[in-house]
Design an enzyme around this catalytic site. Structure first.
Site, PDB file in Angstrom:
ATOM      1  CB  VAL A  22      -1.484   2.173   1.737  1.00 16.56           C
ATOM      2  CG1 VAL A  22      -1.586   0.507   1.761  1.00 16.56           C
ATOM      3  CG2 VAL A  22      -1.941   2.446   0.826  1.00 16.56           C
ATOM      4  CB  CYS A  23      -3.393   2.909   7.562  1.00 19.90           C
ATOM      5  SG  CYS A  23      -1.960   3.715   6.883  1.00 19.90           S
ATOM      6  N   PRO A  24      -6.712   1.337   6.810  1.00 17.65           N
ATOM      7  CG  PRO A  24      -7.743   2.853   5.579  1.00 17.65           C
ATOM      8  CD  PRO A  24      -6.562   2.857   5.877  1.00 17.65           C
TER       9      PRO A  24
END
Length: 187
Positions: free
Chosen positions: A46-48
């Site tokens: 999810v972070c990228p």
């Protein structure tokens, strides 16, 4: 304890920005609007998508005079490697703070106890260093930079127009409210 409406605590960290390692501290955000965008870890899922969304909207934040600081407990070296390895992360122009000591993450009270990683937290800091907005989302829920832009505009409007407030779903140039006895029970 909430950090909302409190002054950010002093910090020093090394970051990756535009191909260089740079030192960053609380002094760098003094007198400016800033967003601190905490996330659990580089090279994840999810972070990228979130960091890429911020990169896609970075110019809009800059037009509003807002500096962006992404923060994870990874090192600045890992940020550089991720920047070089990922097309999505490669487009980032904002500052990526490495926080392996957890100082910045702990200062904003988003350290996951026992995990050594940050929660997914967003903080808007005004030019006086006061946290005006915060959002913490669960691990599997990504954030939206466009919605954050709307909230930045609302916070800036309220700061520049004392006595006025922005109602739900307020968009730039829409009507605001002036709190007072005349509005009680009328909305």
């Amino acid at each position: 304890m909430s950090v909302l409406n409190t002054k950010i605590l002093p910090f020093q960290a090394t970051a990756f920005r535009n191909g260089e390692f740079v030192d960053v501290s609380d002094a760098d955000v003094a007198g400016k609007w800033s967003v601190f965008f905490f996330y659990p870890a580089d090279f994840t899922f999810v972070c990228p998508t979130e960091l890429g969304d911020m990169a896609d909207n970075y110019d809009e934040f800059q037009k509003l005079g807002v500096d962006i600081y992404s923060v994870s407990t990874d090192t600045h070296f890992v940020h550089k490697a991720w920047h070089e390895a990922s097309e999505t992360i490669g487009k980032i122009q904002y500052t990526m703070i490495g926080d392996p000591s957890g100082q910045v993450t702990n200062n904003f009270d988003v350290m996951r106890e026992g995990a050594g990683q940050a929660d997914r937290g967003t903080f808007l800091v005004d030019p006086d260093g006061i946290i005006q907005y915060l959002e913490i989302t669960p691990e599997g829920v990504g954030r939206n930079a466009t919605e954050l832009l709307r909230k930045v505009k609302a916070a800036q409007y309220v700061r520049n127009h004392p006595g006025e407030v922005c109602p739900a779903k307020w968009e730039e140039e829409e009507a605001t409210l002036t709190p007072g006895i005349d509005l009680v029970g009328k909305i």
